[in-house]
Scaffold this motif. Structure first.
Motif, mmCIF file in Angstrom:
data_model
loop_
_atom_site.group_PDB
_atom_site.id
_atom_site.type_symbol
_atom_site.label_atom_id
_atom_site.label_comp_id
_atom_site.label_asym_id
_atom_site.label_seq_id
_atom_site.Cartn_x
_atom_site.Cartn_y
_atom_site.Cartn_z
ATOM 1 N N ARG A 1 18.366 -85.694 64.620
ATOM 2 C CA ARG A 1 17.297 -86.683 64.713
ATOM 3 C C ARG A 1 17.266 -87.335 66.091
ATOM 4 O O ARG A 1 16.181 -87.558 66.667
ATOM 5 N N ILE B 1 15.792 -84.835 68.666
ATOM 6 C CA ILE B 1 14.331 -84.734 68.531
ATOM 7 C C ILE B 1 13.678 -86.034 69.008
ATOM 8 O O ILE B 1 12.621 -86.023 69.658
ATOM 9 N N GLY B 2 14.326 -87.172 68.694
ATOM 10 C CA GLY B 2 13.817 -88.449 69.183
ATOM 11 C C GLY B 2 13.807 -88.514 70.700
ATOM 12 O O GLY B 2 12.919 -89.126 71.306
ATOM 13 N N VAL C 1 10.685 -87.151 71.959
ATOM 14 C CA VAL C 1 9.591 -88.112 71.832
ATOM 15 C C VAL C 1 9.615 -89.105 72.996
ATOM 16 O O VAL C 1 8.572 -89.461 73.552
ATOM 17 N N LEU D 1 0.440 -88.732 70.085
ATOM 18 C CA LEU D 1 1.577 -88.081 69.443
ATOM 19 C C LEU D 1 2.779 -89.019 69.362
ATOM 20 O O LEU D 1 3.502 -89.037 68.355
ATOM 21 N N VAL D 2 2.992 -89.807 70.410
ATOM 22 C CA VAL D 2 4.082 -90.788 70.382
ATOM 23 C C VAL D 2 3.872 -91.789 69.248
ATOM 24 O O VAL D 2 4.813 -92.127 68.514
ATOM 25 N N LEU E 1 2.387 -91.365 66.485
ATOM 26 C CA LEU E 1 2.577 -90.730 65.177
ATOM 27 C C LEU E 1 4.049 -90.472 64.865
ATOM 28 O O LEU E 1 4.480 -90.584 63.705
ATOM 29 N N THR E 2 4.838 -90.129 65.873
ATOM 30 C CA THR E 2 6.212 -89.685 65.621
ATOM 31 C C THR E 2 7.277 -90.765 65.812
ATOM 32 O O THR E 2 8.351 -90.680 65.236
ATOM 33 N N ALA E 3 7.000 -91.772 66.637
ATOM 34 C CA ALA E 3 8.014 -92.784 66.933
ATOM 35 C C ALA E 3 8.550 -93.494 65.695
ATOM 36 O O ALA E 3 9.771 -93.695 65.580
ATOM 37 N N VAL F 1 9.100 -92.458 62.820
ATOM 38 C CA VAL F 1 9.933 -91.569 62.019
ATOM 39 C C VAL F 1 11.226 -91.202 62.738
ATOM 40 O O VAL F 1 12.297 -91.120 62.122
ATOM 41 N N LEU F 2 11.154 -91.023 64.051
ATOM 42 C CA LEU F 2 12.275 -90.435 64.790
ATOM 43 C C LEU F 2 13.076 -91.414 65.637
ATOM 44 O O LEU F 2 14.217 -91.116 66.007
#
Length: 517
Positions: free
Chosen positions: A11, A14-15, A18, A181-182, A184-186, A188-189
């Motif tokens: 995690r 992957i973070g 991001v 995209l940042v 959307l994903t920040a 979670v990650l």
């Protein structure tokens, strides 16, 4: 992250990806704009001063607000601040893309700078939060530094590709999908982090003083360099210096300051920041000259110019590899001092570039210059993060990035202003017969203006104007190169003096030493 080893897991890695996305976009932003300047000059017809503000406003506000936003992120959460900045950056990019005049574009660039200041301190501070293992942290910070270099390299190429097929505003739209995209994903990650020690009142006065110290000072220096001495810029310089002194005093006496000045007593920390900011001054300050030379002197399209601008990156890649390989065997003082000496050779080569010089000369000079300066920057990120106490990682990151951005901004402003002053002086009284009135003023403001005017003049008059303007531009380039050469030689001596206490492979050591300057 495992509780037993403190090592980062899937995690966190992957973070990290991001976090690298907005870092890439922010570093690409300036390079993208370099190749849009001639198009902006033609479409919006900015004055010479407005053109410099279009370039500088983003970086100056970014530098002026980084410390403030870093402290704010400690209070409201670094992930939250990152997301606020990503949303603001996307919105401001849309405003910049569809600007109708120079004033609107300058305002949009100001908003971009403010939004960028919320993103930059969050990325480096979150890396420090996510990666506790020194070895993993060094890899993560190496990736972060690599993205900085990649952004500076890819920005002009992306700008050239867009400007080859679309209008100049398209150069600002690269950030929109990335920031989306940042967002959307920040959540979670990325972990949220608030400093438990930051519970006092936010230092609004300190925030105001930090900004008041940056903008008037740079405005005054730039205006004097371009237009000569007058009372207003002189007063601006004085106001900036007084605000800077007041900011330092405020940080020493405030119960909960934005910036802990004791960090600067850590010699490794202060030395790394000094070296990095001077390297950015030299490299970014001259990038604008190179891009304009390729387009406006050599007559290349943005795409062709951006592709040729990749050639110097070969030297940068080699320098980074050599620097990394030698880091465990050679002392940082020797590596950094040697890097600046290599950069000095690049500046010296630039003094020989003329309007009719072979293309290989400026590309080789740019490659040597960039290789030397970037080679000194490969070790500084880990030095800054490791030298500061863990609980002050956010403040250390913001301070380091402030110095880097200020160095970059001042390089563009001072070297750009020096070149512009020489250009205008050389054209004063040297314009061909038949170039007068509004056309003369446009030609004297910028080389882009002269190219536009020449395109509307008949036969020999237009050719004579181009020859005169291009010769004046290269004269300005020579003066800027001499200024850069002096700074690079001074930086070599400074790097050796500030870093001579460090042994080889110091960047892998997590514990700071309390040595004072």
């Amino acid at each position: 992250m495992t509780a037993t080893t403190g090592r980062a897991g899937r995690r966190e890695w992957i973070g990290l990806a991001v976090l690298l996305l907005p870092t890439l976009v922010l570093t690409m932003d300036m390079g993208v704009l370099f190749f849009a300047v001639p198009y902006i000059s033609t479409t919006l017809a900015p004055s010479g001063t407005q053109q410099l503000w279009i370039m500088d406003m983003y970086s100056f506000l970014l530098a002026g607000l980084l410390i403030t936003m870093g402290a704010l992120g400690d209070r409201i959460g670094r992930r939250r601040l990152l997301m606020i900045g990503a949303a603001g950056f996307a919105g401001a990019s849309l405003l910049a893309a569809w600007s109708h005049d120079s004033g609107q574009l300058i305002a949009a660039r100001a908003v971009l700078g403010a939004a960028g200041a919320t993103v930059m301190p969050s990325t480096l501070a979150l890396i420090r939060t996510m990666f506790h293992d020194p070895g993993q942290r060094q890899i993560a910070l190496g990736a972060w530094g690599g993205v900085l270099t990649a952004g500076a390299t890819l920005g002009p190429v992306a700008g050239g590709l867009l400007l080859e097929h679309f209008w100049w505003g398209s150069a600002f739209l690269l950030a929109v999908p990335v920031m989306a995209l940042v967002l959307l994903t920040a959540p979670v990650l990325l972990p949220e982090y608030r400093s438990p020690g930051r519970t006092g009142r936010f230092d609004l006065l300190g925030a105001a003083l930090s900004l008041a110290a940056t903008l008037p000072l740079v405005y005054g220096v730039k205006t004097v360099a371009v237009d000569g001495w007058s009372p207003l810029p002189g007063l601006a310089v004085l106001a900036g210096l007084l605000s800077a002194a007041a900011f330092v005093r405020r940080q020493r006496t405030a119960a909960d300051p934005l910036l802990d000045l004791s960090l600067f007593r850590i010699r490794t920390f202060s030395g790394a920041i000094s070296v990095n900011s001077i390297a950015m001054f030299a490299m970014m300050g001259f990038s604008l000259f190179t891009s304009q030379y390729l387009q406006l002197v050599k007559g290349m399209s943005p795409l062709t110019a951006s592709l040729w601008s990749l050639v110097p990156s070969l030297g940068v890649g080699a320098a980074v590899g050599i620097s990394s390989a030698l880091a465990g065997k050679v002392r940082p003082a020797v590596l950094m001092g040697g890097g600046f000496l290599v950069g000095s050779a690049g500046f010296a080569m630039m003094t020989g570039v003329g309007a009719h010089s072979p293309l290989a000369l400026i590309l080789t000079a740019a490659g040597v210059l960039a290789a030397g300066t970037v080679g000194t920057m490969t070790m500084t990120a880990e030095m800054v993060v490791s030298a500061a106490p863990v609980e002050q990682a956010g403040a250390a990151s913001a301070t380091s990035e402030t110095a880097v951005e200020l160095g970059s901004s001042l390089g563009i402003a001072l070297l750009g202003a020096a070149g512009a002053a020489v250009y205008r002086h050389r054209l004063d009284g040297a314009l061909p017969a038949g170039v007068d009135g509004e056309a003369a003023r446009a030609a004297q403001d910028t080389l882009g203006g002269a190219v536009t005017v020449a395109g509307h003049l008949p036969g020999r008059v237009g050719a004579d104007l181009l020859e005169t303007a291009r010769s004046a531009f290269t004269d300005g380039l020579h003066v800027a190169a001499v200024v850069g050469l002096v700074f690079a030689l001074g930086a070599a001596a400074l790097a050796y003096r500030l870093m001579r206490h460090l042994p080889a492979a110091h960047t892998t050591a997590p514990a700071p030493e309390p040595t004072t300057v």
